[in-house]
Design a protein around this motif. Structure first.
Motif, PDB file in Angstrom:
ATOM      1  N   PRO A 144      77.136  27.349  26.641  1.00 13.35           N
ATOM      2  CA  PRO A 144      78.223  28.210  26.147  1.00 13.35           C
ATOM      3  C   PRO A 144      79.401  27.372  25.678  1.00 13.35           C
ATOM      4  O   PRO A 144      79.728  26.349  26.289  1.00 13.35           O
ATOM      5  CB  PRO A 144      78.597  29.051  27.379  1.00 13.35           C
ATOM      6  CG  PRO A 144      78.232  28.186  28.540  1.00 13.35           C
ATOM      7  CD  PRO A 144      77.030  27.378  28.112  1.00 13.35           C
ATOM      8  N   VAL A 145      80.035  27.786  24.593  1.00 10.28           N
ATOM      9  CA  VAL A 145      81.200  27.078  24.061  1.00 10.28           C
ATOM     10  C   VAL A 145      82.236  28.088  23.597  1.00 10.28           C
ATOM     11  O   VAL A 145      81.946  29.275  23.449  1.00 10.28           O
ATOM     12  CB  VAL A 145      80.830  26.150  22.870  1.00 10.28           C
ATOM     13  CG1 VAL A 145      79.861  25.070  23.299  1.00 10.28           C
ATOM     14  CG2 VAL A 145      80.272  26.961  21.706  1.00 10.28           C
ATOM     15  N   ALA A 146      83.441  27.600  23.373  1.00  9.53           N
ATOM     16  CA  ALA A 146      84.496  28.402  22.740  1.00  9.53           C
ATOM     17  C   ALA A 146      84.653  27.890  21.314  1.00  9.53           C
ATOM     18  O   ALA A 146      84.841  26.692  21.101  1.00  9.53           O
ATOM     19  CB  ALA A 146      85.805  28.268  23.509  1.00  9.53           C
ATOM     20  N   LEU A 147      84.553  28.788  20.358  1.00  9.11           N
ATOM     21  CA  LEU A 147      84.603  28.406  18.942  1.00  9.11           C
ATOM     22  C   LEU A 147      85.940  28.835  18.350  1.00  9.11           C
ATOM     23  O   LEU A 147      86.209  30.025  18.179  1.00  9.11           O
ATOM     24  CB  LEU A 147      83.449  29.070  18.189  1.00  9.11           C
ATOM     25  CG  LEU A 147      83.192  28.595  16.757  1.00  9.11           C
ATOM     26  CD1 LEU A 147      82.728  27.143  16.755  1.00  9.11           C
ATOM     27  CD2 LEU A 147      82.153  29.479  16.082  1.00  9.11           C
ATOM     28  N   LYS A 148      86.799  27.851  18.057  1.00 10.62           N
ATOM     29  CA  LYS A 148      88.103  28.131  17.468  1.00 10.62           C
ATOM     30  C   LYS A 148      87.945  28.157  15.952  1.00 10.62           C
ATOM     31  O   LYS A 148      87.496  27.178  15.355  1.00 10.62           O
ATOM     32  CB  LYS A 148      89.101  27.057  17.891  1.00 10.62           C
ATOM     33  CG  LYS A 148      90.545  27.338  17.484  1.00 10.62           C
ATOM     34  CD  LYS A 148      91.476  26.314  18.122  1.00 10.62           C
ATOM     35  CE  LYS A 148      92.934  26.613  17.814  1.00 10.62           C
ATOM     36  NZ  LYS A 148      93.836  25.645  18.472  1.00 10.62           N
ATOM     37  N   THR A 195      85.161  38.064  20.649  1.00  3.69           N
ATOM     38  CA  THR A 195      86.449  37.369  20.536  1.00  3.69           C
ATOM     39  C   THR A 195      87.059  37.225  21.923  1.00  3.69           C
ATOM     40  O   THR A 195      87.155  38.200  22.665  1.00  3.69           O
ATOM     41  CB  THR A 195      87.410  38.149  19.624  1.00  3.69           C
ATOM     42  OG1 THR A 195      86.829  38.276  18.331  1.00  3.69           O
ATOM     43  CG2 THR A 195      88.751  37.444  19.517  1.00  3.69           C
ATOM     44  N   ILE A 196      87.471  36.018  22.290  1.00  2.77           N
ATOM     45  CA  ILE A 196      88.072  35.795  23.609  1.00  2.77           C
ATOM     46  C   ILE A 196      89.542  35.376  23.513  1.00  2.77           C
ATOM     47  O   ILE A 196      90.215  35.226  24.527  1.00  2.77           O
ATOM     48  CB  ILE A 196      87.278  34.744  24.417  1.00  2.77           C
ATOM     49  CG1 ILE A 196      87.135  33.431  23.638  1.00  2.77           C
ATOM     50  CG2 ILE A 196      85.917  35.285  24.809  1.00  2.77           C
ATOM     51  CD1 ILE A 196      86.408  32.335  24.405  1.00  2.77           C
ATOM     52  N   GLY A 197      90.030  35.199  22.296  1.00  2.00           N
ATOM     53  CA  GLY A 197      91.435  34.851  22.105  1.00  2.00           C
ATOM     54  C   GLY A 197      91.819  34.959  20.643  1.00  2.00           C
ATOM     55  O   GLY A 197      90.963  34.845  19.765  1.00  2.00           O
ATOM     56  N   GLU A 198      93.104  35.217  20.400  1.00  2.00           N
ATOM     57  CA  GLU A 198      93.544  35.406  19.017  1.00  2.00           C
ATOM     58  C   GLU A 198      94.995  34.982  18.870  1.00  2.00           C
ATOM     59  O   GLU A 198      95.829  35.279  19.730  1.00  2.00           O
ATOM     60  CB  GLU A 198      93.390  36.883  18.639  1.00  2.00           C
ATOM     61  CG  GLU A 198      93.386  37.135  17.155  1.00  2.00           C
ATOM     62  CD  GLU A 198      92.792  38.497  16.822  1.00  2.00           C
ATOM     63  OE1 GLU A 198      92.832  38.850  15.633  1.00  2.00           O
ATOM     64  OE2 GLU A 198      92.303  39.183  17.721  1.00  2.00           O
ATOM     65  N   LYS A 215      86.249  32.517  19.641  1.00  2.00           N
ATOM     66  CA  LYS A 215      85.109  33.360  19.971  1.00  2.00           C
ATOM     67  C   LYS A 215      84.187  32.660  20.960  1.00  2.00           C
ATOM     68  O   LYS A 215      84.062  31.436  20.953  1.00  2.00           O
ATOM     69  CB  LYS A 215      84.328  33.726  18.713  1.00  2.00           C
ATOM     70  CG  LYS A 215      85.049  34.731  17.825  1.00  2.00           C
ATOM     71  CD  LYS A 215      84.195  35.122  16.640  1.00  2.00           C
ATOM     72  CE  LYS A 215      84.834  36.278  15.869  1.00  2.00           C
ATOM     73  NZ  LYS A 215      84.769  37.550  16.613  1.00  2.00           N
ATOM     74  N   PHE A 216      83.564  33.466  21.802  1.00  2.00           N
ATOM     75  CA  PHE A 216      82.518  32.941  22.672  1.00  2.00           C
ATOM     76  C   PHE A 216      81.300  32.640  21.807  1.00  2.00           C
ATOM     77  O   PHE A 216      80.946  33.418  20.928  1.00  2.00           O
ATOM     78  CB  PHE A 216      82.147  33.974  23.740  1.00  2.00           C
ATOM     79  CG  PHE A 216      80.986  33.563  24.610  1.00  2.00           C
ATOM     80  CD1 PHE A 216      81.186  32.731  25.697  1.00  2.00           C
ATOM     81  CD2 PHE A 216      79.700  33.987  24.314  1.00  2.00           C
ATOM     82  CE1 PHE A 216      80.121  32.334  26.487  1.00  2.00           C
ATOM     83  CE2 PHE A 216      78.630  33.596  25.096  1.00  2.00           C
ATOM     84  CZ  PHE A 216      78.840  32.769  26.190  1.00  2.00           C
ATOM     85  N   ALA A 217      80.671  31.509  22.022  1.00  2.00           N
ATOM     86  CA  ALA A 217      79.486  31.148  21.249  1.00  2.00           C
ATOM     87  C   ALA A 217      78.511  30.397  22.142  1.00  2.00           C
ATOM     88  O   ALA A 217      78.863  29.954  23.252  1.00  2.00           O
ATOM     89  CB  ALA A 217      79.861  30.308  20.028  1.00  2.00           C
ATOM     90  N   LYS A 218      77.289  30.253  21.665  1.00  2.00           N
ATOM     91  CA  LYS A 218      76.257  29.565  22.433  1.00  2.00           C
ATOM     92  C   LYS A 218      75.485  28.635  21.518  1.00  2.00           C
ATOM     93  O   LYS A 218      75.103  29.015  20.407  1.00  2.00           O
ATOM     94  CB  LYS A 218      75.308  30.583  23.072  1.00  2.00           C
ATOM     95  CG  LYS A 218      74.271  29.966  24.002  1.00  2.00           C
ATOM     96  CD  LYS A 218      73.499  31.031  24.755  1.00  2.00           C
ATOM     97  CE  LYS A 218      72.656  31.874  23.820  1.00  2.00           C
ATOM     98  NZ  LYS A 218      71.791  32.819  24.539  1.00  2.00           N
ATOM     99  N   ASN A 219      75.289  27.415  21.975  1.00  2.00           N
ATOM    100  CA  ASN A 219      74.489  26.451  21.236  1.00  2.00           C
ATOM    101  C   ASN A 219      73.034  26.901  21.303  1.00  2.00           C
ATOM    102  O   ASN A 219      72.435  26.920  22.382  1.00  2.00           O
ATOM    103  CB  ASN A 219      74.658  25.057  21.855  1.00  2.00           C
ATOM    104  CG  ASN A 219      73.979  23.969  21.053  1.00  2.00           C
ATOM    105  OD1 ASN A 219      72.900  24.168  20.501  1.00  2.00           O
ATOM    106  ND2 ASN A 219      74.601  22.800  21.006  1.00  2.00           N
TER     107      ASN A 219
END
Length: 375
Positions: A38-42, A18-21, A28-32
């Protein structure tokens, strides 16, 4: 026999920490998994969005982000959904949260960046009030300190209401004039967006946004995720072991390239909203130890795999402190534990962590030097 690790996946994205709430969303930090990008998944809860009637607000947010291409604006890649959640895939921007530097964070919850008309609570225009907040942030970026600050809440309110602030000598005359026009306590005469775009200081090296006409304002994908359209539905696979963390993710969480803080209990600093420690104990044991330590402190514990949410509605003078914890696997015999304030007062979080760390002394990993000192 080695046990296969099952990472959490949402569609083609491998989900990490988790990188933000916020109130309605978690990022969350995520990866394709197909490209490695790398992407940010809201992640938004559908029921909450509908219950609080913010669906239209989300659609406007998505429409705006689709249109704008600018180096200082986060890109939106795609929108997906499961039966219960909405997923907005965004560009991953390194550098941490703007409000983690202590200056832009509200001091013990006081409204340092809130417009005077909001404090008066007699009705206000949201866009005009947001301009004031942007002015406060601009001041901090240029000056290095808050324009309005006082340990006494009433004094702080008075300073905000009268726009009582002092610019440091290194801020140019044009920048001072510009900030003064934004931090005008009268919302009627406060500078407007069209006026900002004409300001000489603002226009210097200004790069206007590029609007992608091909994208237009088509919100078919957003409408579809609210209607559970099969085209945009993705499957969720839950991890059954701690999320593995590689060297690049460790570096992104550290200050510069110094990883020392990730492998020993960190010293708490003022305004710090999260801390980490490492342990050579099994992940299940770490989770159980945190639960054992939190319950006597009055916290309700909610566990989900190797994540926990600790809630205490009576914590401290302000109450309603929520703490999120997660265990990550750095190596087969080494885990990193993140303890983060999800809601409530930062000072109360510091007090909680001091009590928690005392109870976890036998779990926290010690260096060889530490053990020699103990002996």
């Amino acid at each position: 026999m080695n046990q296969t690790k099952i990472k959490r996946k949402i569609g083609k994205y491998e989900v990490g920490r988790t990188i933000g709430e916020g109130t309605f969303a978690k990022v969350k930090f995520a990866k394709n998994s197909e490209t490695g990008q790398p992407v940010a998944l809201k992640i938004l809860d559908k029921d909450k969005v509908l219950k609080h009637k913010i669906a239209e607000q989300i659609k406007r947010e998505v429409a705006t982000m689709k249109l704008i291409k600018h180096p200082n604006v986060v890109r939106l890649y795609e929108v997906m959904a499961s039966k219960t959640k909405i997923f907005i895939v965004l560009e991953f921007v390194t550098g941490g949260e703007l409000f983690d530097d202590g200056l832009l964070h509200t001091t013990c919850g006081t409204p340092n960046y809130v417009a005077p008309e909001v404090l008066d609570d007699h009705g206000y225009d949201g866009a005009t009030a947001d301009l004031w907040s942007c002015g406060v942030i601009l001041f901090v970026l240029l000056a290095g300190y808050l324009p309005f600050d006082d340990s006494n809440l009433m004094n702080l309110y008075n300073k905000i209401s009268s726009a009582e602030f002092t610019c440091p000598p290194w801020i140019s005359f044009n920048a001072r004039k510009f900030i003064t026009r934004i931090l005008n306590p009268n919302p009627v005469t406060r500078i407007t967006i069209p006026e900002i775009l004409k300001d000489e200081w603002f226009k210097k090296d200004y790069k206007p946004p590029v609007f992608d006409e091909k994208e237009d304002t088509n919100l078919d994908d957003v409408e579809a995720v609210f209607k559970n359209s099969e085209e945009y539905l993705v499957t969720e696979k839950k991890e059954q072991q701690p999320v593995a963390m590689n060297a690049f993710e460790l570096i992104s969480m550290s200050k510069g390239l110094n990883l020392g803080n990730l492998f020993e209990a960190e010293q708490l600093q003022e305004f710090k909203r999260e801390t980490r420690f490492s342990s050579t104990r099994p992940a299940n044991e770490i989770i159980n130890k945190i639960e054992e330590a939190a319950k006597p402190l009055g916290f309700d514990v909610h566990k989900k795999n190797y994540k926990m949410r600790l809630e205490n509605v009576k914590a401290g003078r302000k109450g309603n402190l929520n703490v999120a914890t997660e265990v990550f696997q750095v190596a087969p015999s080494l885990h990193m534990v993140e303890v983060r304030k999800a809601k409530g007062d930062t000072l109360e979080f510091h007090k909680f962590y001091k009590n928690l760390s005392t109870c976890l002394e036998d779990v926290v990993w010690k260096t060889e030097e530490d053990m020699q000192e103990t002996e």
